[in-house]
Design a protein around this motif. Sequence first.
Motif, PDB file in Angstrom:
ATOM      1  N   ILE A 169      21.061 -68.698 -92.386  1.00  0.00           N
ATOM      2  CA  ILE A 169      20.869 -67.404 -93.047  1.00  0.00           C
ATOM      3  C   ILE A 169      19.471 -67.343 -93.650  1.00  0.00           C
ATOM      4  O   ILE A 169      18.761 -66.330 -93.540  1.00  0.00           O
ATOM      5  N   ASP A 170      19.051 -68.445 -94.255  1.00  0.00           N
ATOM      6  CA  ASP A 170      17.708 -68.503 -94.836  1.00  0.00           C
ATOM      7  C   ASP A 170      16.632 -68.410 -93.753  1.00  0.00           C
ATOM      8  O   ASP A 170      15.585 -67.773 -93.954  1.00  0.00           O
ATOM      9  N   ALA A 171      16.879 -69.041 -92.598  1.00  0.00           N
ATOM     10  CA  ALA A 171      15.907 -68.997 -91.500  1.00  0.00           C
ATOM     11  C   ALA A 171      15.749 -67.577 -90.974  1.00  0.00           C
ATOM     12  O   ALA A 171      14.626 -67.126 -90.682  1.00  0.00           O
ATOM     13  N   ALA A 172      16.861 -66.850 -90.859  1.00  0.00           N
ATOM     14  CA  ALA A 172      16.793 -65.449 -90.422  1.00  0.00           C
ATOM     15  C   ALA A 172      16.051 -64.607 -91.454  1.00  0.00           C
ATOM     16  O   ALA A 172      15.291 -63.695 -91.100  1.00  0.00           O
ATOM     17  N   ALA A 173      16.270 -64.897 -92.723  1.00  0.00           N
ATOM     18  CA  ALA A 173      15.572 -64.162 -93.788  1.00  0.00           C
ATOM     19  C   ALA A 173      14.070 -64.415 -93.727  1.00  0.00           C
ATOM     20  O   ALA A 173      13.266 -63.499 -93.969  1.00  0.00           O
ATOM     21  N   TYR A 174      13.670 -65.627 -93.397  1.00  0.00           N
ATOM     22  CA  TYR A 174      12.247 -65.935 -93.275  1.00  0.00           C
ATOM     23  C   TYR A 174      11.607 -65.127 -92.148  1.00  0.00           C
ATOM     24  O   TYR A 174      10.485 -64.613 -92.289  1.00  0.00           O
ATOM     25  N   ILE A 175      12.324 -64.995 -91.030  1.00  0.00           N
ATOM     26  CA  ILE A 175      11.818 -64.178 -89.920  1.00  0.00           C
ATOM     27  C   ILE A 175      11.660 -62.730 -90.381  1.00  0.00           C
ATOM     28  O   ILE A 175      10.666 -62.064 -90.080  1.00  0.00           O
ATOM     29  N   MET A 176      12.650 -62.222 -91.108  1.00  0.00           N
ATOM     30  CA  MET A 176      12.588 -60.848 -91.603  1.00  0.00           C
ATOM     31  C   MET A 176      11.376 -60.634 -92.511  1.00  0.00           C
ATOM     32  O   MET A 176      10.733 -59.585 -92.469  1.00  0.00           O
ATOM     33  N   GLU A 177      11.046 -61.624 -93.321  1.00  0.00           N
ATOM     34  CA  GLU A 177       9.891 -61.512 -94.206  1.00  0.00           C
ATOM     35  C   GLU A 177       8.581 -61.406 -93.422  1.00  0.00           C
ATOM     36  O   GLU A 177       7.560 -60.973 -93.960  1.00  0.00           O
ATOM     37  N   ASN A 178       8.632 -61.797 -92.147  1.00  0.00           N
ATOM     38  CA  ASN A 178       7.459 -61.706 -91.274  1.00  0.00           C
ATOM     39  C   ASN A 178       7.716 -60.728 -90.137  1.00  0.00           C
ATOM     40  O   ASN A 178       7.235 -60.918 -89.013  1.00  0.00           O
ATOM     41  N   ILE A 179       8.441 -59.662 -90.430  1.00  0.00           N
ATOM     42  CA  ILE A 179       8.861 -58.706 -89.405  1.00  0.00           C
ATOM     43  C   ILE A 179       7.679 -58.056 -88.688  1.00  0.00           C
ATOM     44  O   ILE A 179       7.789 -57.657 -87.526  1.00  0.00           O
ATOM     45  N   GLU A 180       6.537 -57.993 -89.351  1.00  0.00           N
ATOM     46  CA  GLU A 180       5.369 -57.379 -88.719  1.00  0.00           C
ATOM     47  C   GLU A 180       4.882 -58.182 -87.509  1.00  0.00           C
ATOM     48  O   GLU A 180       4.085 -57.677 -86.699  1.00  0.00           O
ATOM     49  N   ASP A 181       5.362 -59.404 -87.365  1.00  0.00           N
ATOM     50  CA  ASP A 181       4.983 -60.235 -86.218  1.00  0.00           C
ATOM     51  C   ASP A 181       5.777 -59.890 -84.959  1.00  0.00           C
ATOM     52  O   ASP A 181       5.519 -60.471 -83.898  1.00  0.00           O
ATOM     53  N   TYR A 182       6.743 -58.968 -85.083  1.00  0.00           N
ATOM     54  CA  TYR A 182       7.653 -58.688 -83.976  1.00  0.00           C
ATOM     55  C   TYR A 182       7.623 -57.208 -83.593  1.00  0.00           C
ATOM     56  O   TYR A 182       7.400 -56.334 -84.442  1.00  0.00           O
ATOM     57  N   ASN A 183       7.841 -56.937 -82.321  1.00  0.00           N
ATOM     58  CA  ASN A 183       8.025 -55.572 -81.834  1.00  0.00           C
ATOM     59  C   ASN A 183       9.500 -55.204 -81.958  1.00  0.00           C
ATOM     60  O   ASN A 183      10.327 -55.679 -81.165  1.00  0.00           O
ATOM     61  N   ILE A 184       9.827 -54.421 -82.957  1.00  0.00           N
ATOM     62  CA  ILE A 184      11.224 -54.104 -83.253  1.00  0.00           C
ATOM     63  C   ILE A 184      11.658 -52.836 -82.514  1.00  0.00           C
ATOM     64  O   ILE A 184      10.975 -51.830 -82.531  1.00  0.00           O
ATOM     65  N   SER A 185      12.815 -52.921 -81.875  1.00  0.00           N
ATOM     66  CA  SER A 185      13.411 -51.757 -81.187  1.00  0.00           C
ATOM     67  C   SER A 185      14.672 -51.346 -81.932  1.00  0.00           C
ATOM     68  O   SER A 185      15.555 -52.174 -82.178  1.00  0.00           O
ATOM     69  N   VAL A 186      14.770 -50.046 -82.279  1.00  0.00           N
ATOM     70  CA  VAL A 186      15.930 -49.560 -83.026  1.00  0.00           C
ATOM     71  C   VAL A 186      16.760 -48.576 -82.218  1.00  0.00           C
ATOM     72  O   VAL A 186      17.803 -48.103 -82.695  1.00  0.00           O
ATOM     73  N   GLU A 187      16.340 -48.254 -81.008  1.00  0.00           N
ATOM     74  CA  GLU A 187      17.029 -47.241 -80.221  1.00  0.00           C
ATOM     75  C   GLU A 187      18.235 -47.827 -79.502  1.00  0.00           C
ATOM     76  O   GLU A 187      18.146 -48.881 -78.873  1.00  0.00           O
ATOM     77  N   VAL A 188      19.374 -47.124 -79.583  1.00  0.00           N
ATOM     78  CA  VAL A 188      20.592 -47.543 -78.894  1.00  0.00           C
ATOM     79  C   VAL A 188      20.556 -47.023 -77.468  1.00  0.00           C
ATOM     80  O   VAL A 188      20.281 -45.843 -77.246  1.00  0.00           O
TER      81      VAL A 188
END
Length: 236
Positions: free
Chosen positions: A217-236
């Motif tokens: 859970i902490d590892a996933a939170a760390y990734i979220m804190e660096n979300i700008e490093d990822y191309n996020i897709s929100v479209e279903v």
Amino acid sequence: MAGRIAIQVMGKKIFISYKYADEDVYPLKDPLPEMFEHTTVRDYVDLLQRYFNQTDDLNKAERDGEDLSNYDEDTIWELLKDRIFDSSTTILLISPNMKEDHRRDSSQWIPWEISYSLRRVTRDERTSQSNAILAVVLPDRRGSYSYYLNERSCNYNCSCTRYNNYVTFDIVAKNMFNRRRVNASRCSNGVVIHSGESSYIKVVKWVDFAKDPQSYIDAAAYIMENIEDYNISVEV
């Protein structure tokens, strides 16, 4: 039937997205005191609740196979917002039959839950941040993870794990291997291998997650804190 549930862990409110009645999972025995004749994904959620010392009945948010085809996005959000808005982490339980292939993704609950987990939404003058997302792969009836995770190698010093994303939904696949700056190498057979946290949605086997849930859970939170490093897709 898709399920959704929220629990509180170490100051983090966690939203769990899963296919309630999928029975094609490994039977649970210990450490639960009772024996399940037919283990479902919901039983794994019960085990998580016990681990996190949750005693509230939070099953009331689940809906029995409701089709979303006739709902607009605003209506779907109204149905989901109370559970997702205040959460900071979403755990997606991947199981063999989580996806109903005869139905569009947009008519099923899980893709919308992931979509709204990733969005920044303003409500009552307050804006939520994107959730951290952790995908926990459950073992199938035989105790195998190969329906989703294929471990392979092409020579003695080159190995990788392939994700069979046809098992899950497009929005999940689009948020895998989506780091803007790719750290990758190529095996002698031409296979490209990503290393490091290459995906916004972190993936872990249940057998590993169960040993130390908080660390993942902490590892996933760390990734979220660096979300700008990822191309996020929100479209279903």
